[in-house]
Design an enzyme around this catalytic site. Structure first.
Site, PDB file in Angstrom:
ATOM      1  N   SER A  52       0.823  -1.276  -0.078  1.00  0.00           N
ATOM      2  CA  SER A  52      -0.014  -0.044   0.133  1.00  0.00           C
ATOM      3  C   SER A  52       0.861   1.242  -0.048  1.00  0.00           C
ATOM      4  O   SER A  52       0.397   2.289  -0.365  1.00  0.00           O
ATOM      5  CB  SER A  52      -0.930  -0.028   1.269  1.00  0.00           C
ATOM      6  OG  SER A  52      -1.787  -1.037   1.231  1.00  0.00           O
ATOM      7  N   GLY A 234      -4.214  -1.672  -1.076  1.00  0.00           N
ATOM      8  CA  GLY A 234      -3.289  -1.201  -2.207  1.00  0.00           C
ATOM      9  C   GLY A 234      -3.179   0.347  -2.009  1.00  0.00           C
ATOM     10  O   GLY A 234      -3.975   0.782  -1.623  1.00  0.00           O
ATOM     11  N   GLY A 236      -2.805   3.879  -4.514  1.00  0.00           N
ATOM     12  CA  GLY A 236      -3.291   4.570  -5.665  1.00  0.00           C
ATOM     13  C   GLY A 236      -4.595   5.334  -5.329  1.00  0.00           C
ATOM     14  O   GLY A 236      -5.008   5.182  -4.151  1.00  0.00           O
ATOM     15  N   CYS A 262      -9.368  -1.725   3.149  1.00  0.00           N
ATOM     16  CA  CYS A 262      -8.626  -0.513   2.692  1.00  0.00           C
ATOM     17  C   CYS A 262      -8.829  -0.065   1.419  1.00  0.00           C
ATOM     18  O   CYS A 262      -9.989   0.513   1.126  1.00  0.00           O
ATOM     19  CB  CYS A 262      -7.169  -0.888   3.139  1.00  0.00           C
ATOM     20  SG  CYS A 262      -6.135   0.787   3.027  1.00  0.00           S
ATOM     21  N   GLN A 266     -12.775   1.344  -0.229  1.00  0.00           N
ATOM     22  CA  GLN A 266     -12.991   2.532  -1.347  1.00  0.00           C
ATOM     23  C   GLN A 266     -13.752   2.090  -2.895  1.00  0.00           C
ATOM     24  O   GLN A 266     -14.505   2.725  -3.326  1.00  0.00           O
ATOM     25  CB  GLN A 266     -11.612   3.399  -1.716  1.00  0.00           C
ATOM     26  CG  GLN A 266     -11.082   3.924  -0.540  1.00  0.00           C
ATOM     27  CD  GLN A 266      -9.650   3.980  -0.460  1.00  0.00           C
ATOM     28  OE1 GLN A 266      -8.914   4.120  -1.446  1.00  0.00           O
ATOM     29  NE2 GLN A 266      -8.636   4.271   0.786  1.00  0.00           N
ATOM     30  N   ASN A 304      -3.537   2.651   6.700  1.00  0.00           N
ATOM     31  CA  ASN A 304      -2.710   3.165   5.773  1.00  0.00           C
ATOM     32  C   ASN A 304      -3.566   3.499   4.615  1.00  0.00           C
ATOM     33  O   ASN A 304      -3.563   2.639   3.583  1.00  0.00           O
ATOM     34  CB  ASN A 304      -1.623   2.050   5.419  1.00  0.00           C
ATOM     35  CG  ASN A 304      -0.639   2.680   4.054  1.00  0.00           C
ATOM     36  OD1 ASN A 304      -0.633   3.660   3.959  1.00  0.00           O
ATOM     37  ND2 ASN A 304      -0.023   1.725   3.380  1.00  0.00           N
ATOM     38  N   GLY A 306      -4.837   7.222   1.846  1.00  0.00           N
ATOM     39  CA  GLY A 306      -4.897   8.777   1.830  1.00  0.00           C
ATOM     40  C   GLY A 306      -6.258   9.316   1.251  1.00  0.00           C
ATOM     41  O   GLY A 306      -6.592  10.416   0.905  1.00  0.00           O
ATOM     42  N   PHE A 307      -7.218   8.134   0.889  1.00  0.00           N
ATOM     43  CA  PHE A 307      -8.408   8.261   0.338  1.00  0.00           C
ATOM     44  C   PHE A 307      -9.554   7.869   1.160  1.00  0.00           C
ATOM     45  O   PHE A 307      -9.112   7.094   2.010  1.00  0.00           O
ATOM     46  CB  PHE A 307      -8.598   8.017  -1.121  1.00  0.00           C
ATOM     47  CG  PHE A 307      -7.394   8.494  -2.254  1.00  0.00           C
ATOM     48  CD1 PHE A 307      -7.928   9.457  -2.906  1.00  0.00           C
ATOM     49  CD2 PHE A 307      -6.354   8.050  -1.944  1.00  0.00           C
ATOM     50  CE1 PHE A 307      -7.105  10.066  -3.907  1.00  0.00           C
ATOM     51  CE2 PHE A 307      -5.369   8.465  -2.947  1.00  0.00           C
ATOM     52  CZ  PHE A 307      -5.580   9.581  -3.809  1.00  0.00           C
ATOM     53  N   HIS A 354      -6.629  -2.182   8.492  1.00  0.00           N
ATOM     54  CA  HIS A 354      -6.183  -3.526   8.186  1.00  0.00           C
ATOM     55  C   HIS A 354      -6.589  -4.413   9.410  1.00  0.00           C
ATOM     56  O   HIS A 354      -5.879  -4.314  10.425  1.00  0.00           O
ATOM     57  CB  HIS A 354      -4.601  -3.289   8.295  1.00  0.00           C
ATOM     58  CG  HIS A 354      -4.434  -2.552   6.960  1.00  0.00           C
ATOM     59  ND1 HIS A 354      -3.723  -3.245   5.953  1.00  0.00           N
ATOM     60  CD2 HIS A 354      -4.619  -1.343   6.525  1.00  0.00           C
ATOM     61  CE1 HIS A 354      -3.429  -2.360   4.798  1.00  0.00           C
ATOM     62  NE2 HIS A 354      -3.857  -1.308   5.122  1.00  0.00           N
ATOM     63  N   GLU A 356      -5.687  -7.263   9.989  1.00  0.00           N
ATOM     64  CA  GLU A 356      -4.790  -8.334  10.083  1.00  0.00           C
ATOM     65  C   GLU A 356      -3.558  -7.699  10.805  1.00  0.00           C
ATOM     66  O   GLU A 356      -2.495  -8.347  10.726  1.00  0.00           O
ATOM     67  CB  GLU A 356      -4.423  -9.156   8.966  1.00  0.00           C
ATOM     68  CG  GLU A 356      -3.461  -8.333   7.869  1.00  0.00           C
ATOM     69  CD  GLU A 356      -3.961  -6.798   7.412  1.00  0.00           C
ATOM     70  OE1 GLU A 356      -2.972  -5.946   7.605  1.00  0.00           O
ATOM     71  OE2 GLU A 356      -5.131  -6.797   7.564  1.00  0.00           O
TER      72      GLU A 356
END
Length: 383
Positions: A52, A234, A236, A262, A266, A304, A306-307, A354, A356
């Protein structure tokens, strides 16, 4: 085992012209990426090997990093993915019986350019005020470049918004991990940057885990006769992943049980017809408070991203794309960001964090059990 620290100069340059002079760390050269900060006090190996973080220069807010070295048992993927690494005080000595090499050596071996000896607190406070931004680390011969030239190089780099990085981190061909728990069936995992701990948790719940390339077709997913589909974390911008959204809509149309984490959260939001947006500086670390609205329980979780997804926090609402009623299942307590979605009329849910987590809290590990239970219930309903 020791790590020989250098006094070679290096400089961190942000796109707004801010400059921080320090020492070269890891490989030498030039690297460009989005500069973000991670708040975990431990678990730097898991952070570095989390796909990610591809395309991002990661700053550790913990000042002292590297004392436990790196080992061959804890990586979350096949390599270090960060675009660059920023630490204040790298450990001079590796002191852990599990260590196989120093952090410095691992960075060099994977070609990761870093910088040490700068005021990471000052950089973090700047990013919190101004937002995540592009930056570059210049060391070796690049450290001597003219300041204007360094800034030009940073300014020419692409923005994270609008960037699709899935192809860089995904597997090239299918990989299968057999179930270690009582077998339920085949699980199709779309690899958008999946972590090893995720695969292990899914296998422990009875799934034969088929990790599939990010460009797989729905027909190829159907060919493994899956009992469910999972979208991984992931890097992007989810708005740049139209093909993954279209694939997910085919999955939802077939009423296959779905779980996403994550980036997968989205993409579920977009498949349901919701929008996504870029956070000012994102959530990255292992100490983020999230409330499960179903139970009212507050979990400390690992993040983790950013969107985030745009959705009403209270009550249920109709999916703009026709998938029935939807509700926000989890909410971040620091800033009221959507941290989970649940479909009420189809078997699908997702979370933004996350479950896990390693290193980190295990408060949300129950979500894998919730997924398993949903798949079993769907199988009974279809028989």
């Amino acid at each position: 085992m020791t790590s020989l620290l250098t006094k070679e100069p290096a400089v961190l340059v942000l796109e707004d012209g801010s400059r921080y002079v320090g020492r070269a760390y890891g490989a030498r050269g030039t690297t460009i990426g989005e500069v973000v900060f991670a708040t975990g006090m431990t678990g730097y190996q898991e952070t570095l090997t989390d796909p990610s973080y591809a395309g991002q220069i990661v700053l550790q807010t913990a000042p002292h990093v590297g004392n436990t070295g790196m080992n061959d048992e804890d990586p979350e993927s096949r390599r270090i993915w960060v675009a660059g690494y920023i630490v204040r005080d790298p450990s001079r000595v590796v002191s852990n019986w599990r260590a196989d090499e120093s952090l410095d050596d691992a960075l060099v071996n994977d070609g990761i350019i870093g910088i040490s000896g700068i005021d990471t607190r000052a950089v973090t406070r700047h990013i919190r005020s101004a937002g995540s931004m592009r930056g570059g680390i210049f060391s070796g011969e690049a450290a001597a470049l003219d300041a204007e030239e360094q800034l030009r190089i940073v300014g020419d780099a692409p923005q994270m918004a609008g960037l699709n990085l899935s192809a860089e981190v995904s597997v090239a061909s299918a990989e299968i991990t057999p179930a270690t728990g009582e077998r339920i069936g085949n699980l199709a995992v779309l690899d958008l940057g999946v972590k090893q701990a995720t695969i292990e948790n899914l296998a422990a719940r009875g799934f034969d885990v088929h990790v599939l390339p990010q460009d797989v077709s729905f027909a190829q997913i159907q060919a493994i006769d899956p009992v469910a589909v999972f979208y991984s974390n992931g890097p992007g911008d989810p708005a740049a992943s139209g093909d993954h959204v279209a694939l997910l809509r085919e999955i939802l149309d077939e009423r296959l049980p779905f779980f996403g984490i994550c980036f997968g959260n989205q993409l579920l939001g977009r498949a349901l017809g919701l929008g996504t947006y870029k956070l000012p500086f994102g959530h990255r670390g292992i100490n983020q408070p999230v409330m499960d609205k179903t139970t009212g329980r507050v979990e400390i979780t690992a993040h983790n991203h950013g969107f985030a997804v745009e959705a009403p926090l209270e009550g249920s609402f109709d999916s703009p794309n026709g998938y029935g009623a939807i509700e926000v299942s989890h909410v971040g307590l620091n800033d009221n960001v959507v941290e989970g979605l649940r479909a009420l009329d189809i078997p699908a849910f997702s979370v933004q964090y996350h479950p896990e987590a390693a290193a980190g809290p295990h408060d949300a590990n129950y979500l894998f059990d919730r997924f398993r239970d949903m798949v079993i219930a769907t199988q009974k309903d279809n028989n």
